[in-house]
Design an enzyme around this catalytic site. Structure first.
Site, mmCIF file in Angstrom:
data_model
loop_
_atom_site.group_PDB
_atom_site.id
_atom_site.type_symbol
_atom_site.label_atom_id
_atom_site.label_comp_id
_atom_site.label_asym_id
_atom_site.label_seq_id
_atom_site.Cartn_x
_atom_site.Cartn_y
_atom_site.Cartn_z
ATOM 1 N N GLN A 201 0.839 -1.162 0.075
ATOM 2 C CA GLN A 201 -0.024 0.148 -0.005
ATOM 3 C C GLN A 201 0.939 1.339 0.255
ATOM 4 O OE1 GLN A 201 -2.849 0.282 3.207
ATOM 5 N NE2 GLN A 201 -3.405 2.521 2.683
ATOM 6 N N GLY A 202 0.456 2.398 -0.641
ATOM 7 C CA GLY A 202 1.100 3.309 -0.973
ATOM 8 C C GLY A 202 0.185 4.582 -0.571
ATOM 9 N N ALA A 203 0.959 5.886 -0.699
ATOM 10 C CA ALA A 203 0.100 7.052 -0.678
ATOM 11 C C ALA A 203 -1.189 7.250 -1.427
ATOM 12 C CB ALA A 203 0.760 8.283 -0.810
ATOM 13 N N GLU A 204 -0.956 6.584 -2.740
ATOM 14 C CA GLU A 204 -2.075 6.835 -3.889
ATOM 15 C C GLU A 204 -2.742 5.454 -4.090
ATOM 16 O OE1 GLU A 204 -2.664 9.523 -5.388
ATOM 17 O OE2 GLU A 204 -1.292 10.600 -4.306
ATOM 18 N N LYS B 286 -3.545 0.964 -3.286
ATOM 19 C CA LYS B 286 -3.206 -0.436 -2.893
ATOM 20 C C LYS B 286 -3.046 -1.363 -4.015
ATOM 21 C CE LYS B 286 -5.768 0.006 1.270
ATOM 22 N NZ LYS B 286 -6.976 -0.644 2.186
ATOM 23 N N LYS C 169 -4.928 -3.097 -8.884
ATOM 24 C CA LYS C 169 -4.267 -1.776 -8.432
ATOM 25 C C LYS C 169 -5.709 -1.037 -8.001
ATOM 26 C CE LYS C 169 -1.047 0.261 -9.897
ATOM 27 N NZ LYS C 169 -0.258 1.323 -10.688
ATOM 28 N N ASP D 63 8.266 7.663 -12.575
ATOM 29 C CA ASP D 63 8.932 7.115 -11.304
ATOM 30 C C ASP D 63 9.721 5.769 -11.933
ATOM 31 O OD1 ASP D 63 9.386 6.523 -8.672
ATOM 32 O OD2 ASP D 63 7.621 5.316 -8.433
#
Length: 260
Positions: free
Chosen positions: A17-20, A22, A36, A140
């Site tokens: 899980q990230g800021a934007e 899962k 996603k 990224d």
């Protein structure tokens, strides 16, 4: 990241899980897949949040489709659930460049595997060149968002598909690549990608990749140089201009490092 949670509504296994969003391990038509999900932001007006997530998901899919048309390997898009901000993608059996380099560089790589690492870097540079040539930047480009997978025969591929779903990404980190293996470079996670980039955007893409290599894999300068050499030939539109701009971006980066 280890598996820590199961998403009840889909019976998917949470991988990270990230800021934007899962990322879940799932299945689609009997095949392993990745789901996603973009997260809702409670601080945004709901209508605006829906519009932003919709646009970003469409942009991510657009980037992958354009790359595939240009011959760059990216995960296939199986299914899109727009209201839920979810998309189901092909599961890539392989290693991230980060995993591969950590496996080969920690205790020193055999000479033949060292040559294989340079072959991977050249293929990676060519793939990034084709991506930029198709008017897409990744946004990224780190060694965690570039993967390599073996190109296997039909029989072997079917056998791998029949393996249990209990396999985890930790086990995949133990996969072995050896000199002479046929492989593909696969670019993943275009969540910050964009289309119609400028020369500056392309140069920043390469700068992010370069910094990711040098910070995560000390002593990898020659590998980065091999990738950039291949990029020059893989990007037929503006390779020389992008590499020239990259030097300017490096100089700005050094000034920021010095001034804090």
């Amino acid at each position: 990241m280890s598996v820590v949670e199961t998403h009840n509504s889909w019976d998917d296994i949470l991988l990270c899980q990230g800021a934007e969003g899962k990322v879940y391990l799932s299945t689609f038509c009997g095949k392993k897949a990745i789901v996603k999900e973009r997260l809702k932001k409670s601080y945004r007006v709901p209508a605006l949040d829906y519009k932003i997530n919709k646009q970003r998901m469409q942009q991510e899919i657009r980037c992958m489709v354009k790359c595939r048309r240009a011959g760059v390997c990216t995960p296939l898009v199986y299914f899109v659930d727009q209201p839920a901000h979810r998309m189901t993608l092909e599961y890539i059996e392989g290693l991230t460049i980060k995993q591969f380099l950590l496996n080969t560089m920690v205790n020193g790589a055999p000479e033949d595997l060292g040559h294989f690492a340079f072959a991977i870097m050249r293929e990676m540079g060519t793939a990034i060149g084709h991506m930029h040539d198709s008017d897409v930047v990744h946004g990224d480009l780190t060694t965690s968002n570039i993967m390599i997978r073996k190109v296997v025969g039909e029989g072997q591929g079917e056998q791998e598909q029949e393996q249990g779903e209990g396999q985890r990404t930790e086990a995949e980190g133990k996969q072995d690549f050896s000199h002479g293996d046929s492989f593909q470079v696969v670019l993943i996670d275009f969540g910050l990608g964009m289309t119609q980039p400028s020369v500056e955007d392309r140069a920043v893409d390469l700068y992010v990749l370069e910094r990711a290599f040098l910070s995560t894999h000390p002593g990898s300068e020659k590998l980065v140089a091999a990738a950039l050499d291949a990029y020059r030939f893989g990007n037929c539109k503006a390779g020389a201009a992008v590499l020239s701009r990259l030097e300017q971006v490096r100089q700005r980066g050094r000034k920021r490092d010095m001034c804090g």
